[in-house]
Write an enzyme that holds these catalytic residues in place. Sequence first.
Site, PDB file in Angstrom:
ATOM      1  N   HIS A 125       4.331 -14.402   2.059  1.00 13.94           N
ATOM      2  CA  HIS A 125       3.975 -14.321   0.577  1.00 13.94           C
ATOM      3  C   HIS A 125       4.827 -13.536   0.259  1.00 13.94           C
ATOM      4  O   HIS A 125       5.232 -12.139  -1.530  1.00 13.94           O
ATOM      5  CB  HIS A 125       2.833 -12.850   1.186  1.00 13.94           C
ATOM      6  CG  HIS A 125       3.255 -11.711   1.814  1.00 13.94           C
ATOM      7  ND1 HIS A 125       3.939 -12.198   3.190  1.00 13.94           N
ATOM      8  CD2 HIS A 125       4.312 -10.523   1.526  1.00 13.94           C
ATOM      9  CE1 HIS A 125       4.601 -10.804   3.615  1.00 13.94           C
ATOM     10  NE2 HIS A 125       4.954  -9.834   2.459  1.00 13.94           N
TER      11      HIS A 125
HETATM   12  C1  UD1 Z   1       4.107  -5.511  -0.709  1.00 11.73           C
HETATM   13  C2  UD1 Z   1       5.511  -4.851  -0.192  1.00 11.73           C
HETATM   14  C3  UD1 Z   1       6.230  -6.089   1.363  1.00 11.73           C
HETATM   15  C4  UD1 Z   1       5.405  -6.434   2.325  1.00 11.73           C
HETATM   16  C5  UD1 Z   1       4.090  -6.400   1.407  1.00 11.73           C
HETATM   17  C6  UD1 Z   1       3.244  -6.336   3.047  1.00 11.73           C
HETATM   18  C7  UD1 Z   1       6.665  -4.058  -1.346  1.00 11.73           C
HETATM   19  C8  UD1 Z   1       8.327  -3.863  -2.531  1.00 11.73           C
HETATM   20  N1  UD1 Z   1       7.250  -4.822  -1.152  1.00 11.73           N
HETATM   21  O1  UD1 Z   1       4.451  -6.674  -1.075  1.00 11.73           O
HETATM   22  O2  UD1 Z   1       7.713  -5.646   1.610  1.00 11.73           O
HETATM   23  O3  UD1 Z   1       6.096  -7.596   2.813  1.00 11.73           O
HETATM   24  O4  UD1 Z   1       3.435  -5.693   1.223  1.00 11.73           O
HETATM   25  O5  UD1 Z   1       1.583  -7.233   2.298  1.00 11.73           O
HETATM   26  O6  UD1 Z   1       6.437  -3.172  -1.221  1.00 11.73           O
HETATM   27  N2  UD1 Z   1      -1.918  -7.866  -4.365  1.00 11.73           N
HETATM   28  C9  UD1 Z   1      -3.510  -8.174  -4.867  1.00 11.73           C
HETATM   29  N3  UD1 Z   1      -4.254  -6.998  -3.792  1.00 11.73           N
HETATM   30  C10 UD1 Z   1      -3.114  -6.668  -3.038  1.00 11.73           C
HETATM   31  C11 UD1 Z   1      -2.057  -6.226  -3.033  1.00 11.73           C
HETATM   32  C12 UD1 Z   1      -1.611  -6.859  -3.802  1.00 11.73           C
HETATM   33  O7  UD1 Z   1      -4.117  -8.591  -5.276  1.00 11.73           O
HETATM   34  O8  UD1 Z   1      -4.615  -5.461  -2.408  1.00 11.73           O
HETATM   35  C13 UD1 Z   1      -1.085  -8.766  -5.447  1.00 11.73           C
HETATM   36  C14 UD1 Z   1      -0.882  -8.268  -6.775  1.00 11.73           C
HETATM   37  O9  UD1 Z   1      -1.318  -9.466  -7.605  1.00 11.73           O
HETATM   38  C15 UD1 Z   1       0.042  -7.723  -6.849  1.00 11.73           C
HETATM   39  C16 UD1 Z   1       0.745  -8.744  -5.722  1.00 11.73           C
HETATM   40  O10 UD1 Z   1       0.004  -9.069  -4.757  1.00 11.73           O
HETATM   41  O11 UD1 Z   1       1.238  -8.213  -7.455  1.00 11.73           O
HETATM   42  C17 UD1 Z   1       2.323  -8.372  -5.051  1.00 11.73           C
HETATM   43  O12 UD1 Z   1       1.654  -6.908  -4.900  1.00 11.73           O
HETATM   44  P1  UD1 Z   1       2.844  -5.566  -4.286  1.00 11.73           P
HETATM   45  O13 UD1 Z   1       1.800  -5.132  -3.364  1.00 11.73           O
HETATM   46  O14 UD1 Z   1       3.437  -5.553  -5.213  1.00 11.73           O
HETATM   47  O15 UD1 Z   1       3.649  -6.286  -2.956  1.00 11.73           O
HETATM   48  P2  UD1 Z   1       3.170  -7.479  -2.181  1.00 11.73           P
HETATM   49  O16 UD1 Z   1       3.843  -8.399  -2.542  1.00 11.73           O
HETATM   50  O17 UD1 Z   1       2.247  -7.391  -1.518  1.00 11.73           O
END
Ligand code: UD1
Length: 354
Positions: A200
């Site tokens: 991811h």
């Molecule tokens: C975040 C953390 C990462 C951690 C990971 C664990 C940061 C910069 N990164 O990354 O260090 O390893 O969480 O999982 O904080 N999304 C959904 N549903 C959700 C959550 C996320 O659809 O419930 C999707 C969205 O499209 C979003 C993308 O995931 O744009 C990124 O989500 P975000 O929380 O910004 O960062 P992670 O990639 O989850």
Amino acid sequence: MNPEGINIILHIVGARPQFIKLAPVVQAFQDLSIPYKVLHTGQHYDYTMSDLHFDSLGLKAPDYHLGITSDSHARQTALMLQGIEDVLIKETPKMVLVYGDTNSTLAGALAAVKLGIKVGHVEAGVRSYDRKMPEEINRIVADHVSNHHFCPTRNAVNILKTEGIEGILTGDVMYDALLRVRQEDLKHPYTGDYVLVTIHRAENTDNQEKFLAIWEALKRISRRIPVIFPVHPRTRNKFAHVLADTGSHVDVIDPVSYFTMLAMIRDTRCMITDSGGVQKEAFLLGAPCVTIRDTTEWPETVHSGANRLVATDPDTIVNAVLTMMDMKVINTNNPFGDGHASRKIAEFIKDHCP
Ligand code: UD1
């Protein structure tokens, strides 16, 4: 003192790995009768990324839920800063505890320090030395504005020392979390051999070419042994068209609960990941691990021989997995503490923040 007349500690979380880290720490707070509240920024919001973990870990619903979901880094962090500041002004906690390295960690630490509220960082001193990773920036800033640094390993204490910061060696709360589960309760629905995958990280999923190379490797591996891939929503959103590939044998499933994940890691022939936490869990559960990254913040797992870093090249990934699959991981040396990190953190706070 907050409106109820209590001096609380505020735990700030937002992303899946932070709910897992929070669970043993709030248990230790309860054991020592330390008053606390929990703020959830909303960073992770899908059921399988958030509520599933609160429910299965026995965590009560957060006292504050800011509902700040996906956005650009700056906008997401800015909204968190505003929302957290409002809560801090209302609650005036005597300390804020932030966890790990996400944008929720960064926002929590910054909002608190600017109000003159003490900050404790759980999982302090961890570095990949790759500043292209958003997590690395978050860790560095959080460490440099925090007052108390709870370090998971001796290496983390040493790293902080080189940055002029004194860390407290507590051990890793993720190891505590893992030990709270009885091995016999760890079950999953799969039988027979398989390889388990989580991918991811932005570095692998923001770049189409890299993800396609990883997918090609998974497809090749799945012709020899079943491949199970619980998909983070980031990966699913970006690559739904690739994951729907009917020519592949890769079993693409939704994210699973913490307990199911631990069971699946324990029983996998080999773990393939780019997650920090999963590298540690594989090490602690005796599963060989192939990490698709250039760097790791957990070098101990690599030095032990149980974890191998590989580039995003299909041949390299397939060869590493086929070699690691036959490896027996015997960890005589566990750098992640004695399973009482949470208790040590709670005791420190009780003693130093009366
Ligand atoms: C975040 C953390 C990462 C951690 C990971 C664990 C940061 C910069 N990164 O990354 O260090 O390893 O969480 O999982 O904080 N999304 C959904 N549903 C959700 C959550 C996320 O659809 O419930 C999707 C969205 O499209 C979003 C993308 O995931 O744009 C990124 O989500 P975000 O929380 O910004 O960062 P992670 O990639 O989850």
